[in-house]
Scaffold this motif. Structure first.
Motif, PDB file in Angstrom:
ATOM      1  N   PHE A  91      36.669  17.736  83.845  1.00 52.11           N
ATOM      2  CA  PHE A  91      35.457  18.157  83.060  1.00 52.11           C
ATOM      3  C   PHE A  91      35.021  16.854  82.128  1.00 52.11           C
ATOM      4  N   THR A  94      33.608  14.021  83.864  1.00 49.54           N
ATOM      5  CA  THR A  94      32.313  14.542  84.499  1.00 49.54           C
ATOM      6  C   THR A  94      31.150  14.433  83.534  1.00 49.54           C
ATOM      7  N   LEU A  95      31.255  15.007  82.372  1.00 55.67           N
ATOM      8  CA  LEU A  95      30.493  15.314  81.218  1.00 55.67           C
ATOM      9  C   LEU A  95      30.277  13.832  80.549  1.00 55.67           C
ATOM     10  N   THR A 101      24.850  15.915  83.738  1.00 58.31           N
ATOM     11  CA  THR A 101      25.525  17.065  83.773  1.00 58.31           C
ATOM     12  C   THR A 101      25.459  17.751  82.332  1.00 58.31           C
ATOM     13  N   ARG A 102      24.983  16.722  81.306  1.00 56.73           N
ATOM     14  CA  ARG A 102      24.808  17.076  79.818  1.00 56.73           C
ATOM     15  C   ARG A 102      23.905  18.133  79.518  1.00 56.73           C
ATOM     16  N   ALA A 106      24.641  21.378  83.134  1.00 57.74           N
ATOM     17  CA  ALA A 106      26.035  21.793  82.827  1.00 57.74           C
ATOM     18  C   ALA A 106      26.206  23.312  83.172  1.00 57.74           C
ATOM     19  N   LEU A 109      27.133  23.320  86.789  1.00 56.18           N
ATOM     20  CA  LEU A 109      28.544  22.787  86.992  1.00 56.18           C
ATOM     21  C   LEU A 109      29.449  23.836  86.709  1.00 56.18           C
TER      22      LEU A 109
END
Length: 161
Positions: A91, A94-95, A101-102, A106, A109
């Motif tokens: 995580f 990924t972030l 994804t931010r 998100a 996700l």
């Protein structure tokens, strides 16, 4: 594959199939109204759960040394700690490394992760409810046999002296 490892193997592969199917199902739902990047984010959310549970399942059900009665508790601890470390690391990566994804993605996700996780839990609970013998280790007769042979490492409550 030998019989004593087939029980754990069926739990392991069944759990991973259930989680993969859930991740793909969420990705299909996202595909209806989402972009290609959102589909990939949904697949990756389910993939994070799948990778972490693959580690834990391997430690609990597949690794041959961890099936010994004396190593099962430490194997369970390694499985859970490893799973949490893998989840946090994936995580975080990924972030921090995938800017898409931010944003509001998100939610996709984390939703894909939780749905995949929930599908695995439900599958495992239903499987063990219908066949509880699979929950027992394949080597569960080892402590009783060791005690009868006198090779119990001094941890037995049955003292003959």
């Amino acid at each position: 594959m030998t019989g004593k490892y087939s029980q754990g193997s069926s739990l392991f592969w069944g759990l991973l199939r259930a989680q993969a199917a859930a991740a793909i199902g969420i990705a299909i739902l996202v595909a209806i109204a989402g972009s290609t990047e959102q589909i990939l984010i949904a697949l990756w959310g389910g993939g994070i759960s799948l990778i972490a549970y693959a580690w834990a399942g391997f430690q609990l059900w597949i690794h041959p040394k961890n099936r010994l009665a004396r190593r099962q508790a430490s194997a369970a601890i390694r499985a859970e700690v490893g799973k949490v470390v893998i989840l946090l690391l994936l995580f975080w990566l990924t972030l921090s490394e995938w800017p898409a994804t931010r944003s509001s993605n998100a939610l996709i996700l984390f939703a894909a992760f939780f749905v995949s996780q929930l599908a695995g839990w439900i599958w495992l609970a239903r499987r063990l409810a219908t066949n509880p013998i699979e929950a027992q280790p394949a080597d569960s007769s080892a402590p009783a046999q060791a005690a009868s042979d006198g090779n119990d490492d001094g941890n037995s409550s049955n003292k003959d002296t």
